[in-house]
Design an enzyme around this catalytic site. Structure first.
Site, mmCIF file in Angstrom:
data_model
loop_
_atom_site.group_PDB
_atom_site.id
_atom_site.type_symbol
_atom_site.label_atom_id
_atom_site.label_comp_id
_atom_site.label_asym_id
_atom_site.label_seq_id
_atom_site.Cartn_x
_atom_site.Cartn_y
_atom_site.Cartn_z
ATOM 1 N N ASP A 13 2.968 -5.960 7.865
ATOM 2 C CA ASP A 13 1.724 -5.615 7.169
ATOM 3 C C ASP A 13 0.617 -6.453 7.806
ATOM 4 O OD1 ASP A 13 -0.050 -4.621 5.115
ATOM 5 O OD2 ASP A 13 0.149 -6.522 4.072
ATOM 6 N N SER A 14 -0.617 -6.163 7.422
ATOM 7 C CA SER A 14 -1.730 -6.986 7.913
ATOM 8 C C SER A 14 -1.682 -8.394 7.305
ATOM 9 C CB SER A 14 -3.056 -6.321 7.539
ATOM 10 O OG SER A 14 -3.120 -6.169 6.134
ATOM 11 N N TYR A 45 -6.947 -4.807 7.890
ATOM 12 C CA TYR A 45 -6.850 -3.640 8.766
ATOM 13 C C TYR A 45 -7.766 -2.508 8.273
ATOM 14 C CZ TYR A 45 -2.599 -5.035 11.414
ATOM 15 O OH TYR A 45 -1.694 -5.640 12.249
ATOM 16 N N GLY A 46 -8.080 -2.559 6.969
ATOM 17 C CA GLY A 46 -8.757 -1.436 6.314
ATOM 18 C C GLY A 46 -10.074 -1.002 6.935
ATOM 19 N N CYS A 76 2.450 -1.132 5.289
ATOM 20 C CA CYS A 76 0.992 -1.159 5.189
ATOM 21 C C CYS A 76 0.543 0.299 5.217
ATOM 22 C CB CYS A 76 0.424 -1.920 6.385
ATOM 23 S SG CYS A 76 -1.358 -1.833 6.537
ATOM 24 N N ASN A 77 -0.227 0.705 4.226
ATOM 25 C CA ASN A 77 -0.685 2.100 4.187
ATOM 26 C C ASN A 77 -1.666 2.395 5.318
ATOM 27 O OD1 ASN A 77 0.013 3.569 1.338
ATOM 28 N ND2 ASN A 77 -0.008 1.356 1.152
ATOM 29 N N THR A 78 -2.533 1.425 5.601
ATOM 30 C CA THR A 78 -3.548 1.655 6.636
ATOM 31 C C THR A 78 -2.867 1.868 7.990
ATOM 32 O OG1 THR A 78 -4.873 0.069 5.385
ATOM 33 C CG2 THR A 78 -5.736 0.755 7.508
ATOM 34 N N GLU A 157 -6.303 -11.474 -1.285
ATOM 35 C CA GLU A 157 -5.940 -12.499 -0.290
ATOM 36 C C GLU A 157 -6.632 -13.832 -0.580
ATOM 37 O OE1 GLU A 157 -3.938 -12.623 2.659
ATOM 38 O OE2 GLU A 157 -3.061 -10.627 2.375
ATOM 39 N N CYS A 189 -2.135 1.063 -1.205
ATOM 40 C CA CYS A 189 -2.279 -0.134 -0.382
ATOM 41 C C CYS A 189 -1.226 -1.107 -0.893
ATOM 42 C CB CYS A 189 -3.682 -0.725 -0.544
ATOM 43 S SG CYS A 189 -3.865 -2.324 0.266
ATOM 44 N N HIS A 191 -1.085 -4.162 -0.973
ATOM 45 C CA HIS A 191 -1.575 -5.345 -1.687
ATOM 46 C C HIS A 191 -1.705 -5.066 -3.193
ATOM 47 C CE1 HIS A 191 -2.758 -6.947 2.241
ATOM 48 N NE2 HIS A 191 -3.072 -8.087 1.663
HETATM 49 N N1 DGL Z 1 -1.649 -3.794 2.770
HETATM 50 C C1 DGL Z 1 -2.472 -3.007 3.635
HETATM 51 C C2 DGL Z 1 -2.456 -1.558 3.266
HETATM 52 O O1 DGL Z 1 -1.505 -1.154 2.641
HETATM 53 C C3 DGL Z 1 -3.640 -3.754 3.918
HETATM 54 C C4 DGL Z 1 -4.885 -3.483 4.088
HETATM 55 C C5 DGL Z 1 -5.818 -4.267 4.920
HETATM 56 O O2 DGL Z 1 -5.406 -5.131 5.684
HETATM 57 O O3 DGL Z 1 -7.000 -3.922 4.829
HETATM 58 O O4 DGL Z 1 -3.291 -0.770 3.595
#
Ligand code: DGL
Length: 268
Positions: A13-14, A45-46, A76-78, A157, A189, A191
């Site tokens: 994940d990010s 990452y978003g 990570c969804n992104t 975070e 997401c 998170h």
């Molecule tokens: N947990 C990530 C997701 O599911 C993180 C998003 C991010 O880093 O912006 O999209």
């Protein structure tokens, strides 16, 4: 390439969000060794471009392949929206590749009672239209409304999890007209499960809140079983890597895994 059951499962994940998925995997597959990579140096990452997320995701996949992982789970969804196809192609037959969006889209499609589904996620995930597209593939009659909620990842975070600030931000986003009268809300997401209780509370516990971590963990278990890759022997200890050290990551990892963690820094 022939994969072996005793190889570890790689998860990335990010940042710390993917730990929600890793914890679900640990609970449902207690005999598996997990190797987690949080790309904290490049978080979030978003708001990054698709190309950049594809680049980071490939680098992390190479790192996990070097660690001999049999699976690369994009927690990570992104990155699942931006880089699943490129990672799958890049990895080829060297490991199984799993993302977090397909199993969730499949899950909501199977429930006929869910007619209008809300999705919250990063700008990257929402703007990609991936949830809307994938749910339509499985179940074309469902109405999907997606809302970008970009403040939530930095908020989490930074450790604003259960206080007036987080409650105000959550309330402001979830009051958006687009999300009126939804039958379920997908936490799009990884998170967001960290603030799931406040989200539930916003809806007075009446709207189904879909947290993909358990759904994805079950999917992974089935996939390993179908491929005769479930580890039945002893496992090595889990390993945790980040591209930049953060106290928050370590605290959260120790909370989710209920053990002391030796957090290692790795360049990608
Ligand atoms: N947990 C990530 C997701 O599911 C993180 C998003 C991010 O880093 O912006 O999209």
């Amino acid at each position: 390439m022939i994969l072996k059951a005793e190889q570890p499962i790689g998860i990335f994940d990010s940042g710390a969000g993917g730990l929600t998925v890793a914890a679900a995997v640990k609970n449902i597959l207690p005999s598996e060794q997990l190797i987690y990579f949080g790309d904290t140096a490049h978080l979030p990452y978003g708001d990054k471009s698709t190309e950049l997320i594809q680049f980071y995701s490939q680098k992390i996949s190479d790192f996990l392949l070097e660690k001999n992982c049999k699976v690369i789970l994009i927690a990570c969804n992104t990155a699942s929206a931006a880089a699943y196809d490129t990672v799958k192609e890049h990895v080829g037959d060297r490991a199984l590749v799993v993302n977090v969006i397909d199993p969730t889209a499949e899950y909501v499609s199977q429930n006929d009672l869910l007619k209008k589904i809300g999705v919250i996620g990063t700008k990257g995930t929402v703007n990609s239209g991936t949830y809307t597209r994938k749910i339509a593939q499985y179940s074309p009659t469902k109405q999907v409304v997606a809302l970008a909620t970009p403040l939530l990842v930095p908020m989490i975070e930074e450790g604003y999890i259960y206080d007036d600030i987080s409650n105000a931000v959550i309330r402001s986003y979830l009051s958006h007209n687009d999300l009126n009268n939804i039958d379920a809300l997908i936490l799009g997401c990884t998170h967001y499960p960290i603030i799931k209780n406040q989200i539930r509370k916003f809806y007075n516990f009446k709207t189904e809140i879909i947290d993909s971590s358990d759904i994805v963990a079950k999917k992974l278990k089935n996939l390993l079983s179908e491929n005769n890759l479930l580890n039945l022997g002893t496992k090595n200890p889990h390993e945790f890597f980040v591209s930049d050290y953060t106290d928050f990551f370590k605290t959260l990892a120790e909370m989710f895994f209920d053990m002391r963690i030796n957090l290692q820094k790795a360049e990608i």
